[in-house]
Design a protein around this motif. Structure first.
Motif, mmCIF file in Angstrom:
data_model
loop_
_atom_site.group_PDB
_atom_site.id
_atom_site.type_symbol
_atom_site.label_atom_id
_atom_site.label_comp_id
_atom_site.label_asym_id
_atom_site.label_seq_id
_atom_site.Cartn_x
_atom_site.Cartn_y
_atom_site.Cartn_z
ATOM 1 N N SER A 1 -1.763 1.156 -4.255
ATOM 2 C CA SER A 1 -1.274 1.991 -3.161
ATOM 3 C C SER A 1 -1.573 1.892 -1.914
ATOM 4 O O SER A 1 -1.123 1.986 -0.861
ATOM 5 C CB SER A 1 -0.850 3.431 -3.707
ATOM 6 O OG SER A 1 -2.140 4.175 -3.728
ATOM 7 N N GLY B 1 3.077 -10.600 -5.384
ATOM 8 C CA GLY B 1 2.774 -9.904 -4.214
ATOM 9 C C GLY B 1 1.449 -9.498 -3.928
ATOM 10 O O GLY B 1 0.957 -8.737 -3.271
ATOM 11 N N TYR B 2 0.440 -9.867 -5.110
ATOM 12 C CA TYR B 2 -0.874 -9.389 -5.167
ATOM 13 C C TYR B 2 -1.682 -10.465 -4.415
ATOM 14 O O TYR B 2 -1.463 -11.763 -4.264
ATOM 15 C CB TYR B 2 -1.607 -9.134 -6.447
ATOM 16 C CG TYR B 2 -1.057 -8.046 -7.028
ATOM 17 C CD1 TYR B 2 -2.038 -6.861 -7.194
ATOM 18 C CD2 TYR B 2 0.363 -7.744 -7.664
ATOM 19 C CE1 TYR B 2 -1.677 -5.681 -7.879
ATOM 20 C CE2 TYR B 2 0.456 -6.418 -8.187
ATOM 21 C CZ TYR B 2 -0.471 -5.494 -8.119
ATOM 22 O OH TYR B 2 0.089 -4.254 -8.680
ATOM 23 N N ASN C 1 -2.905 -5.033 -4.088
ATOM 24 C CA ASN C 1 -1.342 -5.379 -3.965
ATOM 25 C C ASN C 1 -1.103 -5.231 -2.553
ATOM 26 O O ASN C 1 -1.569 -4.519 -1.666
ATOM 27 C CB ASN C 1 -0.641 -4.014 -4.443
ATOM 28 C CG ASN C 1 0.799 -3.934 -4.340
ATOM 29 O OD1 ASN C 1 1.567 -4.844 -3.735
ATOM 30 N ND2 ASN C 1 1.371 -3.451 -5.429
ATOM 31 N N SER C 2 -0.533 -6.550 -1.780
ATOM 32 C CA SER C 2 -0.469 -6.528 -0.460
ATOM 33 C C SER C 2 0.835 -5.663 0.034
ATOM 34 O O SER C 2 0.372 -5.388 1.231
ATOM 35 C CB SER C 2 0.055 -8.162 -0.098
ATOM 36 O OG SER C 2 1.548 -8.390 -0.735
ATOM 37 N N ARG C 3 1.592 -5.188 -0.751
ATOM 38 C CA ARG C 3 2.360 -4.216 -0.148
ATOM 39 C C ARG C 3 1.755 -2.852 0.256
ATOM 40 O O ARG C 3 2.261 -2.279 0.969
ATOM 41 C CB ARG C 3 3.581 -3.928 -1.278
ATOM 42 C CG ARG C 3 4.738 -5.080 -1.419
ATOM 43 C CD ARG C 3 5.726 -4.575 -2.331
ATOM 44 N NE ARG C 3 5.139 -4.617 -3.516
ATOM 45 C CZ ARG C 3 5.043 -5.602 -4.598
ATOM 46 N NH1 ARG C 3 5.565 -6.620 -4.134
ATOM 47 N NH2 ARG C 3 4.834 -5.412 -5.799
ATOM 48 N N ALA C 4 0.694 -2.422 -0.062
ATOM 49 C CA ALA C 4 0.025 -1.447 0.140
ATOM 50 C C ALA C 4 -0.883 -1.651 1.195
ATOM 51 O O ALA C 4 -1.495 -0.659 2.013
ATOM 52 C CB ALA C 4 -0.813 -0.916 -1.131
ATOM 53 N N PRO D 1 -1.025 -3.932 4.618
ATOM 54 C CA PRO D 1 -0.293 -4.785 5.617
ATOM 55 C C PRO D 1 -1.213 -6.005 6.105
ATOM 56 O O PRO D 1 -0.800 -7.165 6.508
ATOM 57 C CB PRO D 1 0.042 -4.045 6.649
ATOM 58 C CG PRO D 1 -0.513 -2.677 6.779
ATOM 59 C CD PRO D 1 -1.052 -2.599 5.291
ATOM 60 N N GLY E 1 0.399 -11.611 0.498
ATOM 61 C CA GLY E 1 0.568 -11.637 -1.079
ATOM 62 C C GLY E 1 0.638 -12.981 -1.792
ATOM 63 O O GLY E 1 0.858 -13.790 -0.877
#
Length: 410
Positions: free
Chosen positions: A96, A326-327, A341-344, A346, A350
Motif C-alpha cells: 500500500s 504491476g510490481y 507494488n508500483s501503484r502504491a 508513484p 511497474g
C-alpha cells in the motif's frame, strides 16, 4: 435528533450482521493487510467480539503475520536500537505504500538477525536467546540460545560474556542468509540457512539448536515462503534420481519423527529442472504477489532479465512472463530481493526488475517492452555508501532485506 452511532460503534445496521458473516469478512480483510484487520475490529464492539484478537497469537498463527510490512533503514548510520531513534523504528508496507513509526524498545538489548513475513528475528544480548517478535502486537516466541551450536569450552574458561562474544563471532563467520518460520500445534519452528550451505533449526520450547547433516545446493540466496525454503543449485544426493541435475529445490520444515521429541530435517526435494547456468549467470528468487518467481540475468554487464513463475517451472513450462502484476522487484548484488507494488509508489515503474548496473547506476528493466532506463536522477553509487542528495524509496528499497550491516557495534 440523536446520533445513531457512538465512538467505537459501527454505522447503523452494522451490529445486525450475523456472526459468521462478520468472521468471514474479517478473515478476508486480514488476508489483505494486518493493520486493516485491526481497524476492522475497532469499528464496533460487535465486530470485535465476533473476530479473533491477534494479540497473543501474532507469531503462533500464520494468518496474523504482517506479511506486507518491512523495516526501513533510517540512513546516516542509524541502525535499529540507536539512541537517536528513541526506541522507535519505521515500517513500510510494500503493498500500500503506507509508512508507520512503531515503538519497539527491544532493539536496545537485541541484535536483529533477519525478518520473515513481517516477523523480526532477534538475538537477545547476553544469553543469545533467539526471539521472534511481532512488531504490532508485541507477541514474542522464544527459541533456544544460539550458543548451543558452539562447542563447549573447558570448565573455568566459560562465562556469559565469553559465550556472547563467541556467538557473535559465529554469526559473523557463518552468516545467516535466510530464515523461515513454521507455526504448528507444537510451537513455532525456525530454520536458518547459513552462508556455509548448512541449515540450523530449532523449535520454541526446545533446549537447543541443531545443524543439518547435509549441505544444501546454493547458487543464489534462498527464499523463504510459507514456512519452506527454496534454493537453486545441483542435487548432491547420490541416491536421488535427479543427482547432478541443476534446478530448484524445496526444503520442508523439520518434523518430529516416530513420536520423538527431537526434530528431524529431511533433505530437500528437487521440484523443477533448469538449464545449466552459463559462466557469470545470476539467479534470484523473489516472492511477488503471493508466489515465487525466478529471475535470471546473464552476467554483471547484462541489463536484461528473464522472469519465470516457479509454478510454471514445476510443470516444465519454460515460458518467461512479461507482467508481474504491476510490481517492481529490487535485486541486490548479494542476492536479496524485494517486491513493491508500483501503484502504491508513484516513483516506481511497474513490471520491472531494478538493479545496479556495472557503472553502479540504479537501473530498471521493463519486462514487457525490454527497455532499460535509469530508475531515478542519480550519481553512480560507490559500493553501498550513500549517495549525496535525497534518499528516495528506490534506493532505500534496494537495500531492504540485507541485515548484516544493521547490527549495532559490539
Amino acid at each position: 435528533m440523536a446520533s445513531s452511532t457512538t465512538t467505537g460503534d459501527a454505522t447503523a445496521g452494522g451490529d445486525s450482521l450475523p456472526e459468521d458473516m462478520i468472521r468471514l469478512i474479517g478473515w478476508r480483510v486480514l488476508a489483505g493487510d494486518f493493520q486493516d484487520y485491526v481497524r476492522f475490529r475497532a469499528a464496533c464492539r460487535w465486530w470485535r467480539s465476533c473476530t479473533d484478537c491477534p494479540r497473543g497469537r501474532g507469531v503462533a498463527d500464520r494468518r496474523f503475520h504482517p506479511r506486507g510490512w518491512t523495516m526501513l533503514p533510517e540512513g546516516h548510520g542509524l541502525c535499529p536500537g540507536h539512541s537517536d531513534l528513541g526506541g522507535c523504528i519505521r515500517l513500510f508496507n510494500r503493498f500500500s505504500g503506507v509508512f508507520v513509526r512503531v515503538r519497539l524498545p527491544h532493539f536496545g538489548d537485541h541484535h536483529i538477525l533477519d525478518a520473515v513475513d513481517g516477523i523480526f528475528v532477534l538475538m537477545r544480548h547476553g544469553d543469545t536467546v533467539v526471539r521472534l517478535l511481532h512488531p504490532f502486537t508485541g507477541d514474542i516466541a522464544d527459541l533456544p540460545p544460539l550458543y548451543t551450536l558452539l562447542p563447549p569450552l573447558p570448565d573455568g574458561y566459560s562465562s556469559p560474556l565469553t559465550t556472547y562474544i563467541r556467538t557473535l563471532d559465529w554469526i559473523d563467520l557463518n552468516g545467516i542468509h535466510t530464515t523461515s518460520i513454521s507455526p504448528s500445534a507444537n510451537g513455532v519452528t525456525a530454520m536458518m540457512f547459513l552462508q556455509n550451505g548448512f541449515v540450523v533449526f530449532a523449535t520454541s520450547g526446545g533446549q537447543q539448536w541443531f545443524e543439518s547433516s547435509f549441505k544444501l545446493p546454493c547458487y543464489c540466496r534462498p527464499r523463504s515462503f510459507q514456512g519452506k525454503l527454496y534454493l537453486v543449485g545441483r542435487s548432491a544426493d547420490k541416491f536421488d534420481r535427479m543427482a547432478g541435475k541443476f534446478g530448484v529445490h524445496q526444503l520442508d520444515p523439520p518434523q518430529n519423527q516416530d513420536s520423538s521429541s527431537s526434530l528431524q530435517l529431511l533433505p530437500p526435494k528437487f521440484i523443477a529442472t533448469l538449464c545449466s547456468p552459463i559462466p557469470g549467470q545470476y539467479f534470484y528468487l523473489a516472492e511477488c504477489n503471493s508466489e515465487i518467481l525466478l529471475l535470471s540475468r546473464d552476467g554483471v554487464k547484462s541489463k536484461s532479465f528473464l522472469v519465470y513463475r516457479l509454478a510454471d517451472l514445476i510443470l516444465e513450462r519454460m515460458a518467461p512472463v512479461t507482467s508481474i502484476g504491476g510490481y517492481a522487484i529490487f535485486c541486490h548484488h548479494l542476492g536479496g530481493t524485494l517486491s513493491i507494488n508500483s501503484r502504491a509508489m508513484p516513483t516506481i515503474m511497474g513490471d520491472t526488475a531494478v538493479f545496479f548496473d556495472k557503472d553502479q547506476y540504479l537501473t530498471q528493466y521493463h519486462l514487457g517492452s525490454g527497455t532499460v532506463s535509469l530508475a531515478a536522477d542519480q550519481q553512480p553509487e560507490c559500493g553501498l555508501r550513500p549517495v549525496p542528495g535525497p534518499c528516495t524509496i528506490l534506493r532505500r528499497g534496494k537495500i531492504i532485506g540485507i541485515w548484516s550491516g544493521w547490527r549495532k557495534e559490539r
